[in-house]
Motif scaffolding. Structure first.
Motif, mmCIF file in Angstrom:
data_model
loop_
_atom_site.group_PDB
_atom_site.id
_atom_site.type_symbol
_atom_site.label_atom_id
_atom_site.label_comp_id
_atom_site.label_asym_id
_atom_site.label_seq_id
_atom_site.Cartn_x
_atom_site.Cartn_y
_atom_site.Cartn_z
ATOM 1 N N ASN A 178 0.851 -1.184 0.000
ATOM 2 C CA ASN A 178 0.000 0.000 0.000
ATOM 3 C C ASN A 178 0.893 1.242 0.000
ATOM 4 O O ASN A 178 1.586 1.522 0.981
ATOM 5 C CB ASN A 178 -0.894 -0.017 1.243
ATOM 6 N N ASP A 179 0.871 1.995 -1.096
ATOM 7 C CA ASP A 179 1.740 3.164 -1.226
ATOM 8 C C ASP A 179 1.404 4.286 -0.255
ATOM 9 O O ASP A 179 2.208 5.213 -0.080
ATOM 10 C CB ASP A 179 1.683 3.709 -2.662
ATOM 11 N N GLU A 186 4.111 -1.208 6.017
ATOM 12 C CA GLU A 186 3.605 -1.734 4.754
ATOM 13 C C GLU A 186 3.712 -3.251 4.707
ATOM 14 O O GLU A 186 2.872 -3.917 4.092
ATOM 15 C CB GLU A 186 4.320 -1.101 3.550
ATOM 16 N N ASP A 187 4.720 -3.810 5.378
ATOM 17 C CA ASP A 187 4.850 -5.272 5.417
ATOM 18 C C ASP A 187 3.774 -5.905 6.296
ATOM 19 O O ASP A 187 3.187 -6.932 5.945
ATOM 20 C CB ASP A 187 6.245 -5.697 5.882
ATOM 21 N N VAL A 188 3.482 -5.262 7.417
ATOM 22 C CA VAL A 188 2.417 -5.757 8.302
ATOM 23 C C VAL A 188 1.081 -5.739 7.564
ATOM 24 O O VAL A 188 0.311 -6.714 7.599
ATOM 25 C CB VAL A 188 2.319 -4.897 9.584
ATOM 26 N N GLU A 189 0.814 -4.635 6.870
ATOM 27 C CA GLU A 189 -0.464 -4.494 6.166
ATOM 28 C C GLU A 189 -0.614 -5.504 5.047
ATOM 29 O O GLU A 189 -1.682 -6.103 4.863
ATOM 30 C CB GLU A 189 -0.596 -3.066 5.634
ATOM 31 N N LEU A 190 0.465 -5.741 4.278
ATOM 32 C CA LEU A 190 0.392 -6.719 3.193
ATOM 33 C C LEU A 190 0.124 -8.118 3.749
ATOM 34 O O LEU A 190 -0.688 -8.867 3.197
ATOM 35 C CB LEU A 190 1.680 -6.710 2.374
ATOM 36 N N ARG A 231 2.626 7.433 12.503
ATOM 37 C CA ARG A 231 1.502 7.700 11.599
ATOM 38 C C ARG A 231 0.901 6.418 11.041
ATOM 39 O O ARG A 231 -0.322 6.200 11.075
ATOM 40 C CB ARG A 231 1.976 8.598 10.448
ATOM 41 N N ASN A 232 1.769 5.531 10.535
ATOM 42 C CA ASN A 232 1.275 4.340 9.855
ATOM 43 C C ASN A 232 0.724 3.305 10.820
ATOM 44 O O ASN A 232 -0.135 2.493 10.447
ATOM 45 C CB ASN A 232 2.386 3.740 8.989
#
Length: 296
Positions: A178-179, A186-190, A231-232
């Motif tokens: 997710n950009d 981003e690795d956790v989200e994927l 933030r993320n």
């Protein structure tokens, strides 16, 4: 003979050319027979991408015009690898050193478990051996723990993007990074998206890498880590929790930040600067600002 699917090893370079060279040199000893290396130069300065192309003419290179972050840079590399018919894509941080048998163990693990969309090796860091990703939705925390068994592959909630062997078929189904995240989580989200789609993430304890951890965000870029992580983290848990769980999660995140507000300003000017980066990350979450931030 066991099948040897084509693996593209994708290394993202932005800073730390010495680390990148050590990583590339370690890959020369891999015992896996069917791999290619793609170096993605993520808008590095001082013509480092061109220098690496010259010193390592055997690798394929993709020179980007600017820093697209970990998520964006890897996504561009993933597109390239898919176009080259890679069956697996191994994302590998430039600050890693790879033992000769690591990739063979990872490929074998995905070959034996067709429900696994990704596999990762244990990380040897200055904090010990880790790799088993856990997500505590109630506390708003993610952790990497040592495996319970160093001989048996085990499914886990997420795997570190520092070394992540992805099944191309899985990426085509669930999508790339997710950009919006740019850097961190981003690795956790994927992995969470893969799990939601019915795939598993597999930690392979017999495989390992040595990882310097955060080499690209040290020095003058240290505040990046605190900003993007703060933030993320909020973006991720806002997306993957709801109802009372989300309320409890955000209360715990707020308490965690309040502890830092009390302690860090008294510790050092450096800690105060990092805390200011976390403030800004939290504020930008509330403003729904995504992607790259103008921090330096």
């Amino acid at each position: 003979m066991l099948p040897t699917p084509l693996v593209y090893i994708l290394i993202l370079h932005w800073r730390g050319i010495g680390h990148t060279m050590y990583c590339l040199d370690s890959l020369k000893n891999l015992d896996y027979p069917n791999y290619k290396i793609l170096l993605v130069d993520n808008g590095s300065q001082n013509a480092e991408g061109a220098a690496l192309c010259r010193d390592y003419p055997e690798i394929e290179t993709l020179l980007l015009d600017k820093n697209y972050g970990f998520s964006g840079g890897c996504n561009k590399g993933i597109d390239y690898c898919i176009d080259k018919n890679a069956e697996y894509i191994w994302l590998l941080n430039n600050d890693t050193i790879v033992p000769s048998d690591t990739l063979s163990h990872l490929v074998q693990a995905l070959g034996h478990d067709t429900k696994a969309g990704a596999a990762g090796a244990c990380l040897n860091t200055d904090k010990g051996k880790t790799g088993k990703g856990r997500i505590n939705f109630a506390k708003g925390k993610t952790t990497l723990k040592a495996p319970d068994d160093f001989e048996t592959n085990t499914s886990c909630q997420w795997l570190s993007g520092s070394n992540l062997l992805l099944r191309t078929a899985t990426i085509k189904e669930v999508g790339k990074f997710n950009d919006d995240y740019f850097l961190y989580f981003e690795d956790v989200e994927l992995c969470a998206r893969m799990t939601k789609a019915g795939w598993t993430c597999l930690l392979v304890p017999r495989a390992s890498i040595d990882h310097a951890d955060g080499a690209s965000t040290k020095g003058g870029f240290a505040s990046w880590r605190n900003y993007y992580y703060a933030r993320n983290r909020l973006y991720f848990f806002n997306a993957y929790t709801s109802g009372l769980m989300r309320i409890w999660c955000f209360i715990n995140i707020a308490v965690h930040m309040l502890r830092r507000i009390v302690i860090w300003p008294l510790s050092s000017p450096e800690k105060k600067k990092l805390l200011e980066a976390e403030y800004l990350g939290t504020w930008h979450f509330l403003q729904n600002k995504r992607g790259q931030a103008d921090l330096i």
